[in-house]
Design a protein around this motif. Structure first.
Motif, PDB file in Angstrom:
ATOM      1  N   LEU A   1       0.833  -1.204   0.000  1.00  0.00           N
ATOM      2  CA  LEU A   1       0.000   0.000   0.000  1.00  0.00           C
ATOM      3  C   LEU A   1       0.866   1.251   0.000  1.00  0.00           C
ATOM      4  O   LEU A   1       0.518   2.260  -0.632  1.00  0.00           O
ATOM      5  CB  LEU A   1      -0.917  -0.013   1.221  1.00  0.00           C
ATOM      6  CG  LEU A   1      -1.923   1.144   1.315  1.00  0.00           C
ATOM      7  CD1 LEU A   1      -2.839   1.139   0.103  1.00  0.00           C
ATOM      8  CD2 LEU A   1      -2.731   1.034   2.606  1.00  0.00           C
ATOM      9  N   SER A   2       2.009   1.183   0.683  1.00  0.00           N
ATOM     10  CA  SER A   2       2.947   2.309   0.676  1.00  0.00           C
ATOM     11  C   SER A   2       3.417   2.607  -0.737  1.00  0.00           C
ATOM     12  O   SER A   2       3.444   3.760  -1.175  1.00  0.00           O
ATOM     13  CB  SER A   2       4.137   1.997   1.587  1.00  0.00           C
ATOM     14  OG  SER A   2       5.157   2.962   1.432  1.00  0.00           O
ATOM     15  N   SER A   3       3.792   1.561  -1.461  1.00  0.00           N
ATOM     16  CA  SER A   3       4.256   1.741  -2.841  1.00  0.00           C
ATOM     17  C   SER A   3       3.144   2.264  -3.734  1.00  0.00           C
ATOM     18  O   SER A   3       3.359   3.152  -4.572  1.00  0.00           O
ATOM     19  CB  SER A   3       4.788   0.410  -3.390  1.00  0.00           C
ATOM     20  OG  SER A   3       5.897  -0.039  -2.633  1.00  0.00           O
ATOM     21  N   VAL A   4       1.935   1.729  -3.557  1.00  0.00           N
ATOM     22  CA  VAL A   4       0.797   2.190  -4.358  1.00  0.00           C
ATOM     23  C   VAL A   4       0.523   3.669  -4.092  1.00  0.00           C
ATOM     24  O   VAL A   4       0.246   4.448  -5.023  1.00  0.00           O
ATOM     25  CB  VAL A   4      -0.454   1.342  -4.035  1.00  0.00           C
ATOM     26  CG1 VAL A   4      -1.706   1.981  -4.649  1.00  0.00           C
ATOM     27  CG2 VAL A   4      -0.281  -0.068  -4.560  1.00  0.00           C
ATOM     28  N   THR A   5       0.599   4.075  -2.829  1.00  0.00           N
ATOM     29  CA  THR A   5       0.364   5.483  -2.473  1.00  0.00           C
ATOM     30  C   THR A   5       1.376   6.395  -3.143  1.00  0.00           C
ATOM     31  O   THR A   5       1.024   7.432  -3.724  1.00  0.00           O
ATOM     32  CB  THR A   5       0.438   5.659  -0.945  1.00  0.00           C
ATOM     33  OG1 THR A   5      -0.527   4.813  -0.334  1.00  0.00           O
ATOM     34  CG2 THR A   5       0.177   7.109  -0.563  1.00  0.00           C
ATOM     35  N   VAL A   6       2.666   6.021  -3.076  1.00  0.00           N
ATOM     36  CA  VAL A   6       3.725   6.850  -3.644  1.00  0.00           C
ATOM     37  C   VAL A   6       3.580   6.951  -5.165  1.00  0.00           C
ATOM     38  O   VAL A   6       3.658   8.045  -5.743  1.00  0.00           O
ATOM     39  CB  VAL A   6       5.116   6.284  -3.261  1.00  0.00           C
ATOM     40  CG1 VAL A   6       6.215   6.942  -4.085  1.00  0.00           C
ATOM     41  CG2 VAL A   6       5.375   6.481  -1.780  1.00  0.00           C
ATOM     42  N   VAL A   7       3.368   5.817  -5.827  1.00  0.00           N
ATOM     43  CA  VAL A   7       3.257   5.820  -7.289  1.00  0.00           C
ATOM     44  C   VAL A   7       2.011   6.583  -7.745  1.00  0.00           C
ATOM     45  O   VAL A   7       2.042   7.340  -8.718  1.00  0.00           O
ATOM     46  CB  VAL A   7       3.250   4.379  -7.833  1.00  0.00           C
ATOM     47  CG1 VAL A   7       2.949   4.371  -9.337  1.00  0.00           C
ATOM     48  CG2 VAL A   7       4.593   3.701  -7.574  1.00  0.00           C
ATOM     49  N   SER A   8       0.911   6.386  -7.036  1.00  0.00           N
ATOM     50  CA  SER A   8      -0.335   7.087  -7.399  1.00  0.00           C
ATOM     51  C   SER A   8      -0.173   8.588  -7.247  1.00  0.00           C
ATOM     52  O   SER A   8      -0.626   9.369  -8.098  1.00  0.00           O
ATOM     53  CB  SER A   8      -1.491   6.594  -6.528  1.00  0.00           C
ATOM     54  OG  SER A   8      -1.710   5.215  -6.715  1.00  0.00           O
ATOM     55  N   ASN A   9       0.479   9.006  -6.158  1.00  0.00           N
ATOM     56  CA  ASN A   9       0.693  10.437  -5.942  1.00  0.00           C
ATOM     57  C   ASN A   9       1.600  11.017  -7.026  1.00  0.00           C
ATOM     58  O   ASN A   9       1.369  12.113  -7.532  1.00  0.00           O
ATOM     59  CB  ASN A   9       1.291  10.674  -4.558  1.00  0.00           C
ATOM     60  CG  ASN A   9       1.334  12.150  -4.192  1.00  0.00           C
ATOM     61  OD1 ASN A   9       0.344  12.856  -4.356  1.00  0.00           O
ATOM     62  ND2 ASN A   9       2.469  12.628  -3.720  1.00  0.00           N
ATOM     63  N   ALA A  10       2.643  10.269  -7.399  1.00  0.00           N
ATOM     64  CA  ALA A  10       3.548  10.741  -8.450  1.00  0.00           C
ATOM     65  C   ALA A  10       2.828  10.865  -9.784  1.00  0.00           C
ATOM     66  O   ALA A  10       3.106  11.783 -10.574  1.00  0.00           O
ATOM     67  CB  ALA A  10       4.739   9.797  -8.574  1.00  0.00           C
ATOM     68  N   ASN A  11       1.900   9.973 -10.040  1.00  0.00           N
ATOM     69  CA  ASN A  11       1.166  10.012 -11.310  1.00  0.00           C
ATOM     70  C   ASN A  11       0.263  11.226 -11.436  1.00  0.00           C
ATOM     71  O   ASN A  11      -0.171  11.565 -12.545  1.00  0.00           O
ATOM     72  CB  ASN A  11       0.342   8.727 -11.478  1.00  0.00           C
ATOM     73  CG  ASN A  11       1.089   7.667 -12.256  1.00  0.00           C
ATOM     74  OD1 ASN A  11       1.586   7.937 -13.342  1.00  0.00           O
ATOM     75  ND2 ASN A  11       1.182   6.473 -11.700  1.00  0.00           N
ATOM     76  N   ARG A  12      -0.019  11.895 -10.310  1.00  0.00           N
ATOM     77  CA  ARG A  12      -0.831  13.108 -10.386  1.00  0.00           C
ATOM     78  C   ARG A  12      -0.130  14.200 -11.199  1.00  0.00           C
ATOM     79  O   ARG A  12      -0.775  15.090 -11.751  1.00  0.00           O
ATOM     80  CB  ARG A  12      -1.123  13.638  -8.987  1.00  0.00           C
ATOM     81  CG  ARG A  12      -2.055  12.783  -8.167  1.00  0.00           C
ATOM     82  CD  ARG A  12      -2.537  13.485  -6.894  1.00  0.00           C
ATOM     83  NE  ARG A  12      -1.447  14.021  -6.107  1.00  0.00           N
ATOM     84  CZ  ARG A  12      -1.220  15.331  -5.916  1.00  0.00           C
ATOM     85  NH1 ARG A  12      -2.020  16.226  -6.469  1.00  0.00           N
ATOM     86  NH2 ARG A  12      -0.204  15.743  -5.171  1.00  0.00           N
ATOM     87  N   LEU A  13       1.209  14.124 -11.279  1.00  0.00           N
ATOM     88  CA  LEU A  13       1.958  15.128 -12.049  1.00  0.00           C
ATOM     89  C   LEU A  13       1.599  15.091 -13.529  1.00  0.00           C
ATOM     90  O   LEU A  13       1.767  16.081 -14.237  1.00  0.00           O
ATOM     91  CB  LEU A  13       3.466  14.914 -11.881  1.00  0.00           C
ATOM     92  CG  LEU A  13       4.041  15.301 -10.508  1.00  0.00           C
ATOM     93  CD1 LEU A  13       5.482  14.844 -10.396  1.00  0.00           C
ATOM     94  CD2 LEU A  13       3.944  16.806 -10.296  1.00  0.00           C
ATOM     95  N   ARG A  14       1.119  13.940 -13.995  1.00  0.00           N
ATOM     96  CA  ARG A  14       0.723  13.847 -15.405  1.00  0.00           C
ATOM     97  C   ARG A  14      -0.446  14.770 -15.715  1.00  0.00           C
ATOM     98  O   ARG A  14      -0.648  15.186 -16.861  1.00  0.00           O
ATOM     99  CB  ARG A  14       0.344  12.404 -15.746  1.00  0.00           C
ATOM    100  CG  ARG A  14       1.500  11.418 -15.605  1.00  0.00           C
ATOM    101  CD  ARG A  14       1.019   9.989 -15.775  1.00  0.00           C
ATOM    102  NE  ARG A  14       0.378   9.810 -17.078  1.00  0.00           N
ATOM    103  CZ  ARG A  14      -0.400   8.782 -17.375  1.00  0.00           C
ATOM    104  NH1 ARG A  14      -0.687   7.866 -16.464  1.00  0.00           N
ATOM    105  NH2 ARG A  14      -0.923   8.672 -18.583  1.00  0.00           N
ATOM    106  N   LEU A  15      -1.229  15.080 -14.701  1.00  0.00           N
ATOM    107  CA  LEU A  15      -2.408  15.933 -14.877  1.00  0.00           C
ATOM    108  C   LEU A  15      -2.111  17.397 -14.587  1.00  0.00           C
ATOM    109  O   LEU A  15      -2.990  18.243 -14.722  1.00  0.00           O
ATOM    110  CB  LEU A  15      -3.539  15.446 -13.965  1.00  0.00           C
ATOM    111  CG  LEU A  15      -3.938  13.971 -14.099  1.00  0.00           C
ATOM    112  CD1 LEU A  15      -4.991  13.616 -13.056  1.00  0.00           C
ATOM    113  CD2 LEU A  15      -4.445  13.678 -15.506  1.00  0.00           C
TER     114      LEU A  15
END
Length: 319
Positions: A297-311
């Motif tokens: 879940l930690s990894s999912v949180t970090v990757v998901s947050n980083a993907n917000r930069l695409r928007l």
């Protein structure tokens, strides 16, 4: 915290045009334009191109110039029909003993660059050359100031012309009458005061300053040497690209800090529980299954947050 903008080709379009010819008593515009075009026929400077294009539009053919000399940051000199001529800035001509007794304030108040034309030690007239400001420069500079940056314009123009351009685009600090080879020194002087300096430029003369700055931005429509010297190359010619790059950079740093915070929170809570800190009180131990799920879940949180930069889309509000 400080961004230095070259004027020509960065704030302006880099395509100067002849706007005025002020004649001394007894002189005619076409004659002065022919002399100026003849002097500039061996130069590749943008101001020279403006004069040559104006002569071409009036069907004026330049004469052959002998003993041509281009003096960096000063002007040009040559011999035409056995007579010595100079075309350049007031400071240079006055240092050569020529009295520049024509008033050029009407040109400088509009941001035009006055070029003084002299035959021997006699002033013949002044040619005014102006470079159009890019349509979006004012809005882009306002964005940079809103981001908390000190915006500085650097140019070889005389102080009055530089101040007029700066006023039009909203720049508060101006470095005028700077020789091309001194631009890097001006950047270094700011750094010596503790400033973190970005430099934006497009020309060969800007390359040393771009290399000296903490971050160099090259306008993509500029010269190859400027692009090679810069850390960041903008694909277009708009200063909005600089503001966009800095906004994206700030958003990325914020995202990194958020990700680090999230990762450390998981570990700072999970590791003590896994080590048995709660066992003496509750008899609870952390199941490896739960620990594995929490790590994922930690990894999912970090990757998901980083993907917000695409928007992420930088805001380009009107000033």
């Amino acid at each position: 915290d400080t961004i230095v903008l070259d004027k020509t080709g960065t704030i302006t379009e880099g395509k100067p045009a002849l706007t005025d010819i002020l004649c001394a008593e007894g002189q005619q515009e076409d004659h002065l334009l022919q002399l100026a075009a003849s002097l500039e026929s061996g130069s590749e400077h943008p101001l020279a191109r403006a004069i040559l294009e104006a002569a071409q539009q009036r069907d004026i053919s330049p004469d052959r110039a002998d003993n041509f000399q281009a003096l960096n940051g000063k002007g040009v000199s040559a011999t035409l029909n056995g007579k010595s001529y100079r075309l350049g800035n007031r400071r240079w001509l006055e240092s050569e003993g020529i009295t520049a007794n024509l008033d050029s304030s009407s040109l400088t108040e509009r941001g035009a660059t006055p070029l003084f034309l002299a035959e021997g030690n006699t002033l013949l007239g002044i040619l005014g050359v102006a470079d159009r400001i890019k349509e979006d420069s004012r809005d882009a500079i306002a964005r940079l100031k809103d981001q908390g940056l000190t915006v500085v314009m650097i140019t070889g123009d005389i102080q009055a012309s530089a101040d007029a351009i700066a006023k039009q685009v909203g720049v508060d600090q101006v470095m005028a009458e700077v020789l091309p080879e001194d631009k890097a020194k001006k950047v270094k002087a700011l750094q010596d005061k503790g400033r973190i300096v970005a430099m934006v430029g497009d020309g060969i003369n800007d390359a040393p300053a771009l290399a000296q700055a903490d971050v160099g931005f090259a306008i993509g429509t500029g010269t190859d040497v400027a692009i090679e010297s810069a850390a960041i190359t903008l694909m277009g010619g708009s200063l909005h690209g600089v503001a966009d790059a800095m906004a994206i950079s700030s958003a990325t740093v914020r995202n990194i800090k958020q990700n680090l915070f999230g990762a450390f929170i998981y570990n700072s809570l999970g590791v003590p529980v896994a080590a048995g800190v709660l066992y003496p009180l509750t008899g609870s131990l952390l199941s490896p299954v739960i620990a594995g799920a929490a790590m994922s879940l930690s990894s999912v949180t970090v990757v998901s947050n980083a993907n917000r930069l695409r928007l992420f889309k930088p805001q380009r509000g009107k000033s």
